[in-house]
Design a protein around this motif. Structure first.
Motif, PDB file in Angstrom:
ATOM      1  N   ASN A  42      44.205  85.400  71.970  1.00 26.19           N
ATOM      2  CA  ASN A  42      45.237  85.594  70.944  1.00 26.19           C
ATOM      3  C   ASN A  42      45.119  86.964  70.274  1.00 26.19           C
ATOM      4  O   ASN A  42      46.135  87.613  69.985  1.00 26.19           O
ATOM      5  N   MET A  43      43.903  87.405  70.034  1.00 21.02           N
ATOM      6  CA  MET A  43      43.714  88.675  69.340  1.00 21.02           C
ATOM      7  C   MET A  43      44.113  89.863  70.210  1.00 21.02           C
ATOM      8  O   MET A  43      44.851  90.755  69.765  1.00 21.02           O
ATOM      9  N   THR A  44      43.628  89.880  71.445  1.00 20.28           N
ATOM     10  CA  THR A  44      43.868  91.051  72.295  1.00 20.28           C
ATOM     11  C   THR A  44      45.313  91.109  72.800  1.00 20.28           C
ATOM     12  O   THR A  44      45.993  92.129  72.646  1.00 20.28           O
ATOM     13  N   VAL A  45      45.769  90.023  73.404  1.00 17.05           N
ATOM     14  CA  VAL A  45      47.125  90.013  73.950  1.00 17.05           C
ATOM     15  C   VAL A  45      48.160  90.111  72.834  1.00 17.05           C
ATOM     16  O   VAL A  45      49.163  90.837  72.955  1.00 17.05           O
ATOM     17  N   GLY A  46      47.936  89.394  71.742  1.00 20.06           N
ATOM     18  CA  GLY A  46      48.892  89.456  70.637  1.00 20.06           C
ATOM     19  C   GLY A  46      48.999  90.837  70.030  1.00 20.06           C
ATOM     20  O   GLY A  46      50.104  91.284  69.662  1.00 20.06           O
ATOM     21  N   ALA A  47      47.861  91.538  69.907  1.00 19.66           N
ATOM     22  CA  ALA A  47      47.903  92.879  69.323  1.00 19.66           C
ATOM     23  C   ALA A  47      48.689  93.849  70.212  1.00 19.66           C
ATOM     24  O   ALA A  47      49.491  94.663  69.714  1.00 19.66           O
ATOM     25  N   VAL A  48      48.494  93.779  71.525  1.00 17.46           N
ATOM     26  CA  VAL A  48      49.229  94.677  72.425  1.00 17.46           C
ATOM     27  C   VAL A  48      50.712  94.331  72.447  1.00 17.46           C
ATOM     28  O   VAL A  48      51.586  95.220  72.486  1.00 17.46           O
ATOM     29  N   LYS A  49      51.036  93.045  72.433  1.00 18.49           N
ATOM     30  CA  LYS A  49      52.439  92.627  72.410  1.00 18.49           C
ATOM     31  C   LYS A  49      53.176  93.218  71.207  1.00 18.49           C
ATOM     32  O   LYS A  49      54.258  93.802  71.324  1.00 18.49           O
ATOM     33  N   LEU A  50      52.572  93.016  70.024  1.00 17.50           N
ATOM     34  CA  LEU A  50      53.229  93.499  68.808  1.00 17.50           C
ATOM     35  C   LEU A  50      53.195  95.024  68.693  1.00 17.50           C
ATOM     36  O   LEU A  50      54.095  95.631  68.114  1.00 17.50           O
ATOM     37  N   GLY A  51      52.148  95.641  69.232  1.00 14.10           N
ATOM     38  CA  GLY A  51      52.034  97.099  69.122  1.00 14.10           C
ATOM     39  C   GLY A  51      53.032  97.838  69.993  1.00 14.10           C
ATOM     40  O   GLY A  51      53.627  98.837  69.556  1.00 14.10           O
ATOM     41  N   LEU A  52      53.242  97.374  71.226  1.00 21.70           N
ATOM     42  CA  LEU A  52      54.161  98.058  72.132  1.00 21.70           C
ATOM     43  C   LEU A  52      55.602  97.595  71.957  1.00 21.70           C
ATOM     44  O   LEU A  52      56.529  98.373  72.152  1.00 21.70           O
ATOM     45  N   GLY A  53      55.818  96.328  71.601  1.00 26.27           N
ATOM     46  CA  GLY A  53      57.159  95.846  71.279  1.00 26.27           C
ATOM     47  C   GLY A  53      58.166  95.986  72.406  1.00 26.27           C
ATOM     48  O   GLY A  53      59.301  96.446  72.175  1.00 26.27           O
ATOM     49  N   ARG A  54      57.801  95.602  73.625  1.00 23.89           N
ATOM     50  CA  ARG A  54      58.684  95.770  74.776  1.00 23.89           C
ATOM     51  C   ARG A  54      59.658  94.596  74.883  1.00 23.89           C
ATOM     52  O   ARG A  54      59.303  93.444  74.625  1.00 23.89           O
ATOM     53  N   LEU A  55      60.891  94.900  75.270  1.00 24.16           N
ATOM     54  CA  LEU A  55      61.908  93.875  75.462  1.00 24.16           C
ATOM     55  C   LEU A  55      61.851  93.337  76.892  1.00 24.16           C
ATOM     56  O   LEU A  55      61.443  94.038  77.824  1.00 24.16           O
ATOM     57  N   GLY A  56      62.252  92.061  77.064  1.00 21.22           N
ATOM     58  CA  GLY A  56      62.258  91.438  78.363  1.00 21.22           C
ATOM     59  C   GLY A  56      63.480  91.811  79.185  1.00 21.22           C
ATOM     60  O   GLY A  56      64.416  92.469  78.697  1.00 21.22           O
ATOM     61  N   PRO A  57      63.503  91.396  80.469  1.00 19.03           N
ATOM     62  CA  PRO A  57      64.639  91.756  81.343  1.00 19.03           C
ATOM     63  C   PRO A  57      65.982  91.234  80.838  1.00 19.03           C
ATOM     64  O   PRO A  57      67.008  91.905  81.003  1.00 19.03           O
TER      65      PRO A  57
ATOM     66  N   GLU B 280      61.887 100.199  77.698  1.00 16.12           N
ATOM     67  CA  GLU B 280      62.233  99.260  76.622  1.00 16.12           C
ATOM     68  C   GLU B 280      61.044  98.994  75.683  1.00 16.12           C
ATOM     69  O   GLU B 280      60.775  97.870  75.282  1.00 16.12           O
ATOM     70  N   LEU B 281      60.332 100.061  75.361  1.00 18.87           N
ATOM     71  CA  LEU B 281      59.175  99.945  74.473  1.00 18.87           C
ATOM     72  C   LEU B 281      59.580 100.188  73.021  1.00 18.87           C
ATOM     73  O   LEU B 281      60.594 100.832  72.746  1.00 18.87           O
ATOM     74  N   PHE B 282      58.769  99.671  72.110  1.00 22.97           N
ATOM     75  CA  PHE B 282      58.928  99.861  70.661  1.00 22.97           C
ATOM     76  C   PHE B 282      60.338  99.467  70.202  1.00 22.97           C
ATOM     77  O   PHE B 282      60.966 100.151  69.394  1.00 22.97           O
ATOM     78  N   ALA B 283      60.805  98.369  70.750  1.00 19.54           N
ATOM     79  CA  ALA B 283      62.143  97.881  70.413  1.00 19.54           C
ATOM     80  C   ALA B 283      62.095  96.523  69.721  1.00 19.54           C
ATOM     81  O   ALA B 283      63.127  95.855  69.621  1.00 19.54           O
ATOM     82  N   GLY B 284      60.926  96.112  69.264  1.00 15.33           N
ATOM     83  CA  GLY B 284      60.801  94.840  68.554  1.00 15.33           C
ATOM     84  C   GLY B 284      60.568  93.639  69.441  1.00 15.33           C
ATOM     85  O   GLY B 284      60.640  92.494  68.955  1.00 15.33           O
ATOM     86  N   GLY B 285      60.276  93.852  70.725  1.00 15.64           N
ATOM     87  CA  GLY B 285      60.013  92.728  71.620  1.00 15.64           C
ATOM     88  C   GLY B 285      58.546  92.315  71.614  1.00 15.64           C
ATOM     89  O   GLY B 285      57.694  92.928  70.961  1.00 15.64           O
ATOM     90  N   ASP B 286      58.233  91.252  72.369  1.00 20.93           N
ATOM     91  CA  ASP B 286      56.852  90.767  72.464  1.00 20.93           C
ATOM     92  C   ASP B 286      56.600  90.222  73.872  1.00 20.93           C
ATOM     93  O   ASP B 286      56.108  89.104  74.039  1.00 20.93           O
ATOM     94  N   ILE B 287      56.905  91.032  74.882  1.00 26.30           N
ATOM     95  CA  ILE B 287      56.898  90.552  76.260  1.00 26.30           C
ATOM     96  C   ILE B 287      55.798  91.193  77.100  1.00 26.30           C
ATOM     97  O   ILE B 287      55.524  90.737  78.224  1.00 26.30           O
ATOM     98  N   PHE B 288      55.141  92.218  76.605  1.00 28.29           N
ATOM     99  CA  PHE B 288      54.191  93.011  77.389  1.00 28.29           C
ATOM    100  C   PHE B 288      52.831  93.011  76.692  1.00 28.29           C
ATOM    101  O   PHE B 288      52.704  93.521  75.575  1.00 28.29           O
ATOM    102  N   PRO B 289      51.802  92.391  77.307  1.00 26.93           N
ATOM    103  CA  PRO B 289      51.719  91.748  78.623  1.00 26.93           C
ATOM    104  C   PRO B 289      52.221  90.305  78.606  1.00 26.93           C
ATOM    105  O   PRO B 289      52.541  89.757  77.548  1.00 26.93           O
ATOM    106  N   SER B 290      52.245  89.698  79.783  1.00 28.94           N
ATOM    107  CA  SER B 290      52.736  88.327  79.915  1.00 28.94           C
ATOM    108  C   SER B 290      51.719  87.346  79.335  1.00 28.94           C
ATOM    109  O   SER B 290      50.587  87.241  79.821  1.00 28.94           O
TER     110      SER B 290
END
Length: 363
Positions: free
Chosen positions: A127-142, A152-162
Motif C-alpha cells: 500500500n505504501m509503495t504502490v500507492g505513493a507512485v500512483k498518487l505521485g505520477l497521476g496517470r490516466l487509464g486508457p 497522460e501523466l500528472f492528470a489526477g489519475g491513479d492507474i500507474f502501476p497496476s
C-alpha cells in the motif's frame, strides 16, 4: 470402573485437525542471500527503466497506444465473461481474506504468528509503495485518455502501476515465501507466477490498464517479496510481543480467579456491617495508633457492630482525648440548671388564670 470423556462436536472436529504440539523445528526463516540481492537489484533497475520510459514518452508509450487501439476485448469477446471473474484474483479484498484464512490456519496449527504478521507487513509495504507512485505520477487509464500519443501523466489519475497486478504478485507469492519445504516453495512459486501474469494480461484485455502499468506492477510486487527477509527481525519482535502480552493477560485472569473466593468470603461481613474503613484508636498510654477496624458506617454510633473473634468479649473502647480541654467523667460534672422552661409560654392561658384569681368588684 472405566470412564470415557464425552467430547462435543466442536472438540471432535478440532481433534481431527491433528494440531502439532509445538512449533515445528523445520520452519526456517528466509535469509537475504547473494542470489536474492542480485534479483532485487535487477528488478529495481527494471522498475526504474519503466518509469523513465514512461516519463520520456518513449517507444513503451507508443506500444501502450497501439494495444489500446487494438481493443482486445473486441477481438475476443467470448473471453470477456471468464476474464471478468479471473481478474478478481488480483483484487486486494477477496484475495487478502482467502490467503489470511489459510495462513491463520497455519499459524494456529504450528503455534506461530509469523505467517499472519508477514502477510500484514507485505500488504502494508504494498500500500505504501504502490500507492505513493500512483498518487505521485497521476496517470490516466486508457478509457480516460485525452491526447493520443501522450503518457497522460500528472492528470489526477491513479492507474500507474497496476494495483491488481502488484497485489496478485504479493498475495499469492507470499504463500511460496512462507512454504516450509523446497518442493512446496517451487510449486507455489510457479502457481503464483501464473496467477499474477494472468491477472496482469486480463487488465490489458479489459482496457483498464496500459501495458506499462502491468510491467511496473509485476516489478513492484516482486520487489516487495524479495525485500521481505530484511523485515524478518521486525516480524520476530512483533510475534514475541504478542505472546508476552498473551501471557500477561493470562496471569491476570488467573489472579482474578484466585481472588474470587476471598471476595466471596468477605461478602457477608460487608453486607452485615457496612464497609471497612481506616480509623485511629488511642492506646492506654495516650498515643494514637492507626488500626484497621471494621465499623458499621450505615448504623448509628450507639448501635455500631464490631467484628471480634468467636468466644471473645471485645474490650471497651477508650474515649478519644481532645487536646487543650480537660477530660472529666459524667459523675464529676457540675449540674447545670437550664435557663427558662422548655415549653413555650401561652399568653391566653396566663391571662385566664389571672382573671380567675381576682374577683370582679361589685359581685
Amino acid at each position: 470402573m472405566r470412564t470415557d470423556q464425552i467430547l462435543t462436536r466442536l472438540e471432535r472436529v478440532f481433534a481431527r485437525l491433528d494440531r502439532e504440539p509445538e512449533r515445528p523445528a523445520h520452519l526456517q526463516t528466509p535469509q537475504m542471500s547473494r542470489h536474492r540481492v542480485v534479483l532485487l537489484g535487477s528488478t529495481l533497475v527494471f522498475y526504474l527503466a519503466i518509469v523513465v520510459a514512461v516519463l520520456t514518452t518513449s517507444w513503451l508509450v507508443r506500444l501502450d497506444w497501439q494495444v489500446m487501439f487494438f481493443r482486445p476485448y473486441e477481438q475476443w469477446p467470448q473471453l470477456h465473461a471468464f476474464l471478468d471473474y479471473l481478474v478478481v484474483l488480483g483484487q486486494r479484498g477477496p484475495t487478502a481474506v482467502m490467503v489470511a484464512a489459510w495462513l491463520g490456519w497455519r499459524s494456529w496449527r504450528q503455534h506461530t504468528l509469523r505467517p499472519l504478521i508477514t502477510l500484514g507487513v507485505a500488504l502494508l509495504l504494498l500500500n505504501m509503495t504502490v500507492g505513493a507512485v500512483k498518487l505521485g505520477l497521476g496517470r490516466l487509464g486508457p478509457h480516460y485518455a485525452t491526447q493520443i500519443g501522450s503518457a497522460e501523466l500528472f492528470a489526477g489519475g491513479d492507474i500507474f502501476p497496476s494495483g491488481h497486478t502488484a497485489n496478485a504478485v504479493v498475495t499469492w507469492g507470499i504463500l511460496a515465501y512462507l512454504a516450509s519445504t523446497t518442493v512446496t516453495r517451487r510449486v507455489l512459486s510457479v502457481v503464483s507466477a501464473v496467477v499474477s501474469l494472468s491477472v496482469g494480461a486480463t487488465t490489458v484485455y479489459l482496457g483498464t490498464h496500459w501495458v506499462s502499468d502491468v510491467l511496473l506492477g509485476w516489478s513492484a510486487g516482486l520487489l516487495i517479496l524479495l525485500a521481505l527477509p530484511w523485515f524478518e527481525p521486525l516480524i520476530a519482535r512483533a510475534e514475541a510481543y504478542v505472546f508476552e502480552l498473551r501471557e500477561l493477560l493470562r496471569r491476570r485472569a488467573e489472579t482474578g480467579r484466585m481472588a474470587a473466593p476471598v471476595a466471596t468470603a468477605l461478602m457477608p461481613l460487608l453486607s452485615a456491617g457496612g464497609k471497612w474503613q481506616l480509623r485511629r484508636t488511642v492506646d492506654p498510654v495516650g498515643e494514637p495508633a492507626p488500626a484497621v477496624v471494621p465499623t458499621a458506617v450505615a448504623a448509628p454510633a450507639h448501635q455500631a457492630v464490631h467484628a471480634s473473634p468467636a468466644g471473645h468479649t471485645p474490650a471497651p473502647r477508650p474515649a478519644a482525648i481532645v487536646p487543650g480541654r480537660p477530660h472529666v467523667i459524667r459523675s464529676e460534672r457540675a449540674p447545670v440548671t437550664p435557663v427558662g422552661g422548655r415549653r413555650p409560654a401561652h399568653t391566653e392561658r396566663t391571662a385566664a388564670r389571672g382573671a380567675a384569681a381576682s374577683p370582679v368588684a361589685g359581685s
